[in-house]
Design a protein around this motif. Sequence first.
Motif, PDB file in Angstrom:
ATOM      1  N   ASP A 213       0.806  -1.224   0.000  1.00 46.90           N
ATOM      2  CA  ASP A 213       0.000   0.000   0.000  1.00 46.90           C
ATOM      3  C   ASP A 213       0.835   1.268   0.000  1.00 46.90           C
ATOM      4  O   ASP A 213       0.306   2.378  -0.065  1.00 46.90           O
ATOM      5  CB  ASP A 213      -0.964   0.007   1.186  1.00 46.90           C
ATOM      6  N   ARG A 214       2.159   1.129   0.083  1.00 52.25           N
ATOM      7  CA  ARG A 214       3.050   2.292   0.028  1.00 52.25           C
ATOM      8  C   ARG A 214       3.745   2.436  -1.325  1.00 52.25           C
ATOM      9  O   ARG A 214       4.369   3.463  -1.597  1.00 52.25           O
ATOM     10  CB  ARG A 214       4.122   2.194   1.110  1.00 52.25           C
ATOM     11  N   ARG A 215       3.660   1.408  -2.145  1.00 52.99           N
ATOM     12  CA  ARG A 215       4.508   1.364  -3.345  1.00 52.99           C
ATOM     13  C   ARG A 215       4.201   2.487  -4.339  1.00 52.99           C
ATOM     14  O   ARG A 215       5.107   3.082  -4.905  1.00 52.99           O
ATOM     15  CB  ARG A 215       4.399  -0.004  -4.030  1.00 52.99           C
ATOM     16  N   SER A 216       2.924   2.779  -4.551  1.00 52.46           N
ATOM     17  CA  SER A 216       2.585   3.848  -5.504  1.00 52.46           C
ATOM     18  C   SER A 216       3.096   5.192  -5.012  1.00 52.46           C
ATOM     19  O   SER A 216       3.652   5.982  -5.790  1.00 52.46           O
ATOM     20  CB  SER A 216       1.066   3.907  -5.715  1.00 52.46           C
ATOM     21  N   ASP A 217       2.924   5.446  -3.732  1.00 49.84           N
ATOM     22  CA  ASP A 217       3.374   6.710  -3.159  1.00 49.84           C
ATOM     23  C   ASP A 217       4.892   6.825  -3.225  1.00 49.84           C
ATOM     24  O   ASP A 217       5.442   7.868  -3.597  1.00 49.84           O
ATOM     25  CB  ASP A 217       2.893   6.821  -1.706  1.00 49.84           C
ATOM     26  N   VAL A 218       5.587   5.749  -2.874  1.00 43.97           N
ATOM     27  CA  VAL A 218       7.048   5.760  -2.916  1.00 43.97           C
ATOM     28  C   VAL A 218       7.538   5.906  -4.348  1.00 43.97           C
ATOM     29  O   VAL A 218       8.487   6.655  -4.630  1.00 43.97           O
ATOM     30  CB  VAL A 218       7.615   4.487  -2.269  1.00 43.97           C
ATOM     31  N   TRP A 219       6.886   5.191  -5.288  1.00 44.80           N
ATOM     32  CA  TRP A 219       7.293   5.333  -6.694  1.00 44.80           C
ATOM     33  C   TRP A 219       7.147   6.771  -7.154  1.00 44.80           C
ATOM     34  O   TRP A 219       8.051   7.327  -7.790  1.00 44.80           O
ATOM     35  CB  TRP A 219       6.442   4.429  -7.600  1.00 44.80           C
ATOM     36  N   LEU A 220       6.010   7.389  -6.852  1.00 43.32           N
ATOM     37  CA  LEU A 220       5.757   8.754  -7.299  1.00 43.32           C
ATOM     38  C   LEU A 220       6.770   9.719  -6.706  1.00 43.32           C
ATOM     39  O   LEU A 220       7.306  10.589  -7.404  1.00 43.32           O
ATOM     40  CB  LEU A 220       4.339   9.159  -6.920  1.00 43.32           C
ATOM     41  N   GLN A 221       7.036   9.572  -5.423  1.00 41.67           N
ATOM     42  CA  GLN A 221       8.013  10.418  -4.750  1.00 41.67           C
ATOM     43  C   GLN A 221       9.383  10.296  -5.417  1.00 41.67           C
ATOM     44  O   GLN A 221      10.049  11.299  -5.691  1.00 41.67           O
ATOM     45  CB  GLN A 221       8.102  10.003  -3.279  1.00 41.67           C
ATOM     46  N   ALA A 222       9.781   9.060  -5.704  1.00 44.35           N
ATOM     47  CA  ALA A 222      11.086   8.832  -6.337  1.00 44.35           C
ATOM     48  C   ALA A 222      11.093   9.305  -7.790  1.00 44.35           C
ATOM     49  O   ALA A 222      12.037   9.954  -8.247  1.00 44.35           O
ATOM     50  CB  ALA A 222      11.447   7.351  -6.254  1.00 44.35           C
ATOM     51  N   ILE A 251      16.753  -1.527  -4.522  1.00 46.48           N
ATOM     52  CA  ILE A 251      15.553  -1.779  -5.318  1.00 46.48           C
ATOM     53  C   ILE A 251      15.460  -0.797  -6.478  1.00 46.48           C
ATOM     54  O   ILE A 251      15.684   0.408  -6.310  1.00 46.48           O
ATOM     55  CB  ILE A 251      14.290  -1.651  -4.442  1.00 46.48           C
ATOM     56  N   SER A 252      15.130  -1.309  -7.660  1.00 44.41           N
ATOM     57  CA  SER A 252      14.911  -0.448  -8.822  1.00 44.41           C
ATOM     58  C   SER A 252      13.551   0.217  -8.717  1.00 44.41           C
ATOM     59  O   SER A 252      12.531  -0.460  -8.540  1.00 44.41           O
ATOM     60  CB  SER A 252      15.000  -1.272 -10.106  1.00 44.41           C
ATOM     61  N   VAL A 253      13.511   1.545  -8.835  1.00 45.58           N
ATOM     62  CA  VAL A 253      12.246   2.280  -8.784  1.00 45.58           C
ATOM     63  C   VAL A 253      11.333   1.852  -9.926  1.00 45.58           C
ATOM     64  O   VAL A 253      10.109   1.738  -9.761  1.00 45.58           O
ATOM     65  CB  VAL A 253      12.514   3.797  -8.843  1.00 45.58           C
ATOM     66  N   GLU A 254      11.907   1.558 -11.067  1.00 44.95           N
ATOM     67  CA  GLU A 254      11.119   1.217 -12.254  1.00 44.95           C
ATOM     68  C   GLU A 254      10.243  -0.009 -12.032  1.00 44.95           C
ATOM     69  O   GLU A 254       9.165  -0.128 -12.626  1.00 44.95           O
ATOM     70  CB  GLU A 254      12.059   0.976 -13.441  1.00 44.95           C
ATOM     71  N   ILE A 260       0.581   0.578 -15.941  1.00 45.97           N
ATOM     72  CA  ILE A 260      -0.728   1.229 -16.039  1.00 45.97           C
ATOM     73  C   ILE A 260      -0.984   2.124 -14.829  1.00 45.97           C
ATOM     74  O   ILE A 260      -1.643   3.161 -14.934  1.00 45.97           O
ATOM     75  CB  ILE A 260      -1.850   0.175 -16.204  1.00 45.97           C
ATOM     76  N   VAL A 261      -0.454   1.754 -13.671  1.00 44.96           N
ATOM     77  CA  VAL A 261      -0.606   2.582 -12.477  1.00 44.96           C
ATOM     78  C   VAL A 261       0.229   3.850 -12.615  1.00 44.96           C
ATOM     79  O   VAL A 261      -0.216   4.952 -12.261  1.00 44.96           O
ATOM     80  CB  VAL A 261      -0.209   1.798 -11.210  1.00 44.96           C
ATOM     81  N   LYS A 262       1.434   3.720 -13.131  1.00 42.75           N
ATOM     82  CA  LYS A 262       2.278   4.891 -13.373  1.00 42.75           C
ATOM     83  C   LYS A 262       1.562   5.878 -14.291  1.00 42.75           C
ATOM     84  O   LYS A 262       1.527   7.093 -14.030  1.00 42.75           O
ATOM     85  CB  LYS A 262       3.606   4.475 -14.010  1.00 42.75           C
TER      86      LYS A 262
END
Length: 347
Positions: A213-222, A251-254, A260-262
């Motif tokens: 549940d944190r992955r989208s937020d962390v991806w966006l931040q990065a 960990i690779s941010v990509e 599709i979420v990105k």
Amino acid sequence: MYSLLRDDQLFERCDPHIPFDANDMVNGYAPEFRGSFNLNWEHPYNPTDVAAYAQAVTVPAKICKYKKPMADAVFPQVPAINIEEPEFVSILPLLIAARHHNVDIHQYHIVSERNSFRKIAMNNEDYVISVQKFRETLFLRRHDERNNNRSSIGHRFERLCTPTYDMNASYYQLVEGTIGNLRTLISAETDAVFDHEDPVELKCSYSNHLADDRRSDVWLQAFLSGVKRIIFGQYSETVYATRLKGEIQNISVETLIEEIVKDTLISTLHRVLQFLSERVNENQVYLLSRRFDHRAGRHGLYLYTVGEQDRIRLTFIRRETFDEVNNTNPVITQQMSITSEDPQAAN
């Protein structure tokens, strides 16, 4: 049974392919670093006080360098430090740093700190963001109820990974990007950089993985910050010490979330920024807010024009601000001199 889908020879006989890139805005962001600065943990309370913020900003910045901690390393003990944040965030640190790095603010459509972009794109919490426009450039600044606990597990992990950084200040980078047809410049707090000065995000958890549940937020931040790698550590805690458990993960941010979420996140951000570009006028102060509006009777995203009685209080940038920022050069030059003479402040 014959399958056209699996007939590779058929596709090889076709003319050269033309790919459809569903993530064009994601790939088109193309972040570039335009400078960096340090910002003291304790910020001036007046968000429009240029002189006070010039004293709180250090340029050139002391770089916050990453050093891989040893396995089972003990987290540093730090005194309880809970910084009382000002009521209103200021955009002055970004403007002061941009001026020092010879970045022309008015070449961008949107100028903001990263967290405003994050709130807009995630679209999963209520928020308030002030918006003003000068010439063709929109300026955004958030309003948060924030707890800046510098003795939290997360901050102690950051200290563990950056042992040579000893400033009571955060490290920020100026990041230029393109979202759809809009050129953007944001200030992004950066946890650390590798030796070759690529930024890295530092995260830790009691579990051995980054929660779903944190992955989208962390991806966006990065992603917004131009970060490609996340250093993740698991910790264990006893009455005696907090220490690393197992090996650090790189960990690779990509790979954090689906394509599709990105695309959904960045498309949402673009639609809102485009909406603001079309609706916001000069000489007004606006509030962009995701909230329940009692007059509309429903929850949604709304753009409000601030009334006269609140306009002075909520104005966060003035025409004179740019002239004042230009006049901070002597202060910044003095800070540069102090920084360069202090052996502890060397990059």
